[in-house]
Design a protein around this motif. Structure first.
Motif, mmCIF file in Angstrom:
data_model
loop_
_atom_site.group_PDB
_atom_site.id
_atom_site.type_symbol
_atom_site.label_atom_id
_atom_site.label_comp_id
_atom_site.label_asym_id
_atom_site.label_seq_id
_atom_site.Cartn_x
_atom_site.Cartn_y
_atom_site.Cartn_z
ATOM 1 N N VAL A 43 0.839 -1.201 0.000
ATOM 2 C CA VAL A 43 0.000 0.000 0.000
ATOM 3 C C VAL A 43 0.878 1.257 0.000
ATOM 4 C CG1 VAL A 43 -1.704 1.316 1.322
ATOM 5 C CG2 VAL A 43 -1.913 -1.170 1.170
ATOM 6 N N GLY A 44 1.886 1.288 0.882
ATOM 7 C CA GLY A 44 2.769 2.464 0.947
ATOM 8 C C GLY A 44 3.462 2.716 -0.381
ATOM 9 N N ALA A 45 3.942 1.621 -1.005
ATOM 10 C CA ALA A 45 4.663 1.780 -2.273
ATOM 11 C C ALA A 45 3.729 2.216 -3.392
ATOM 12 C CB ALA A 45 5.360 0.479 -2.640
ATOM 13 N N ALA A 46 2.474 1.756 -3.352
ATOM 14 C CA ALA A 46 1.508 2.188 -4.378
ATOM 15 C C ALA A 46 1.249 3.694 -4.245
ATOM 16 C CB ALA A 46 0.206 1.400 -4.239
ATOM 17 N N ILE A 47 1.152 4.163 -3.012
ATOM 18 C CA ILE A 47 0.934 5.611 -2.814
ATOM 19 C C ILE A 47 2.163 6.382 -3.322
ATOM 20 C CG2 ILE A 47 0.529 7.447 -1.110
ATOM 21 C CD1 ILE A 47 -0.701 5.232 0.710
ATOM 22 N N ALA A 48 3.350 5.892 -2.973
ATOM 23 C CA ALA A 48 4.579 6.574 -3.411
ATOM 24 C C ALA A 48 4.638 6.639 -4.932
ATOM 25 C CB ALA A 48 5.808 5.848 -2.861
ATOM 26 N N GLU A 49 4.302 5.535 -5.571
ATOM 27 C CA GLU A 49 4.318 5.491 -7.034
ATOM 28 C C GLU A 49 3.316 6.500 -7.612
ATOM 29 O OE1 GLU A 49 6.417 3.680 -8.652
ATOM 30 O OE2 GLU A 49 5.667 3.865 -10.706
ATOM 31 N N ALA A 50 2.118 6.506 -7.045
ATOM 32 C CA ALA A 50 1.086 7.429 -7.553
ATOM 33 C C ALA A 50 1.519 8.880 -7.349
ATOM 34 C CB ALA A 50 -0.241 7.151 -6.849
ATOM 35 N N LEU A 51 2.083 9.195 -6.170
ATOM 36 C CA LEU A 51 2.486 10.590 -5.910
ATOM 37 C C LEU A 51 3.651 11.002 -6.806
ATOM 38 C CD1 LEU A 51 2.121 11.028 -2.026
ATOM 39 C CD2 LEU A 51 0.439 11.404 -3.822
ATOM 40 N N ALA A 76 10.617 15.131 -7.888
ATOM 41 C CA ALA A 76 10.799 15.149 -6.425
ATOM 42 C C ALA A 76 11.315 13.806 -5.911
ATOM 43 C CB ALA A 76 9.473 15.481 -5.759
ATOM 44 N N ASP A 77 11.962 13.839 -4.746
ATOM 45 C CA ASP A 77 12.505 12.629 -4.132
ATOM 46 C C ASP A 77 11.404 11.974 -3.293
ATOM 47 O OD1 ASP A 77 14.330 10.723 -3.282
ATOM 48 O OD2 ASP A 77 14.954 11.923 -1.555
ATOM 49 N N VAL A 78 10.603 11.134 -3.945
ATOM 50 C CA VAL A 78 9.486 10.466 -3.260
ATOM 51 C C VAL A 78 9.979 9.105 -2.786
ATOM 52 C CG1 VAL A 78 7.113 9.662 -3.462
ATOM 53 C CG2 VAL A 78 7.857 11.632 -4.807
ATOM 54 N N ARG A 79 9.905 8.850 -1.474
ATOM 55 C CA ARG A 79 10.457 7.606 -0.913
ATOM 56 C C ARG A 79 9.466 6.955 0.045
ATOM 57 N NH1 ARG A 79 16.052 8.243 -1.497
ATOM 58 N NH2 ARG A 79 16.300 6.108 -0.751
ATOM 59 N N LEU A 80 9.715 5.676 0.289
ATOM 60 C CA LEU A 80 8.876 4.905 1.192
ATOM 61 C C LEU A 80 9.628 4.674 2.493
ATOM 62 C CD1 LEU A 80 6.349 3.090 1.599
ATOM 63 C CD2 LEU A 80 7.684 1.231 0.621
#
Ligand code: BTN
Length: 260
Positions: A95-103, A110-114
């Motif tokens: 779930v966290g990685a899906a949100i990171a991917e979507a954002l 931007a540096d989007v990380r989990l």
């Protein structure tokens, strides 16, 4: 969000039932109650609130949900998506990685990380959190509660939140419509649940690339037990590997209380 927005959301995603509330104390609490009224064919069901007054977080956390935040809970039966119980420990990360991917799709540079297991950080500050719970009378179901700082400005947040929170609006330099963000997260989640069900190797590669904690010193608490050490990254099954002295611990859940 308007009635039309909700109809288009239902048409574009795997969500079958939607309940929209202008205000909720906690969408997770509402979804846990709502579960009793819903049959399997009504799921996935989405409970969405414009404002949340008592958002709950993981561990002892509360969730700061000011006006402008995207707050919702998704009720699912993972088995219906081909994800059996032994694979549930990896759901949090999925779930966290899906949100990171979507954002990432909204903020390409931007540096989007989990931050394991399911916080999303942008530029070193928290943009999203997830709280997964199970209805006490339906252990085959999960309520996946997601909070995303879309337009809420951390400027107005309590001091302890201000320094470590960020919103998409801040990253992008202006307010963002919430519907496309919600739609992108739900669509990515559907894709990633299917990938989890087939143990698709691309999922693990993405998790590893996103992992904010790899190589850092961490302190992780789970049910009163603390693990301190160096994070070695993610194992093939999604467990976090932490070197503590001469042993390597594998953690599936916990709250990261410190990292540096
Ligand atoms: C955390 O970071 O500790 C998890 C925060 C989860 C917040 C979301 S907002 C929607 C849903 N309803 C809640 O009460 N909590 C989750």
């Amino acid at each position: 969000m308007t009635e039309r927005d909700l109809e288009s959301l239902q048409a574009a995603t795997f969500v079958r039932t939607i309940r929209h509330r202008p205000e909720s104390v906690s969408t997770n609490t509402d979804a846990l109650d709502w579960s009793r009224e819903l049959g399997r064919r009504d799921l996935p069901a989405l409970l969405l609130a414009d404002r949340q007054t008592g958002g709950r977080g993981r561990g002892a956390n509360r969730w700061w949900s000011a006006e402008g935040a995207l707050t919702f809970s998704l009720l699912i039966e993972p088995l219906e998506h081909g994800v059996p119980m032994p694979q549930w420990p990896a759901l949090s990360l999925t779930v966290g990685a899906a949100i990171a991917e979507a954002l990432s799709g909204f903020a390409p540079g931007a540096d989007v990380r989990l931050k394991w297991p399911n916080d999303v950080y942008i530029g070193g500050r928290k943009a999203s959190g997830v709280l997964i719970e199970s209805p006490p009378d339906a252990s085959q179901r999960l309520v996946i509660g997601i909070g995303i700082n879309v337009n809420n400005s951390p400027e107005h947040a309590p001091p302890e939140v201000r320094a470590r929170a960020v919103s998409l609006a801040e990253v992008l330099g202006g307010p963002q419509p919430k519907l496309p963000v919600l739609q992108a997260v739900l669509q990515q989640l559907e894709v990633d649940l299917a990938a989890l069900a087939t143990k698709h190797p691309s999922l693990l590669g993405r998790w590893r690339r996103l992992c904010l904690l790899t190589g850092r010193s961490v302190l992780i608490t789970d049910s009163g037990r603390a693990t301190a050490g160096t994070c070695l990254g993610l194992d093939d099954d999604g467990a976090l590997r932490v070197q503590t002295g001469h042993t390597i611990e594998r953690l599936f859940s916990g709250v990261v209380t410190e990292f540096e």
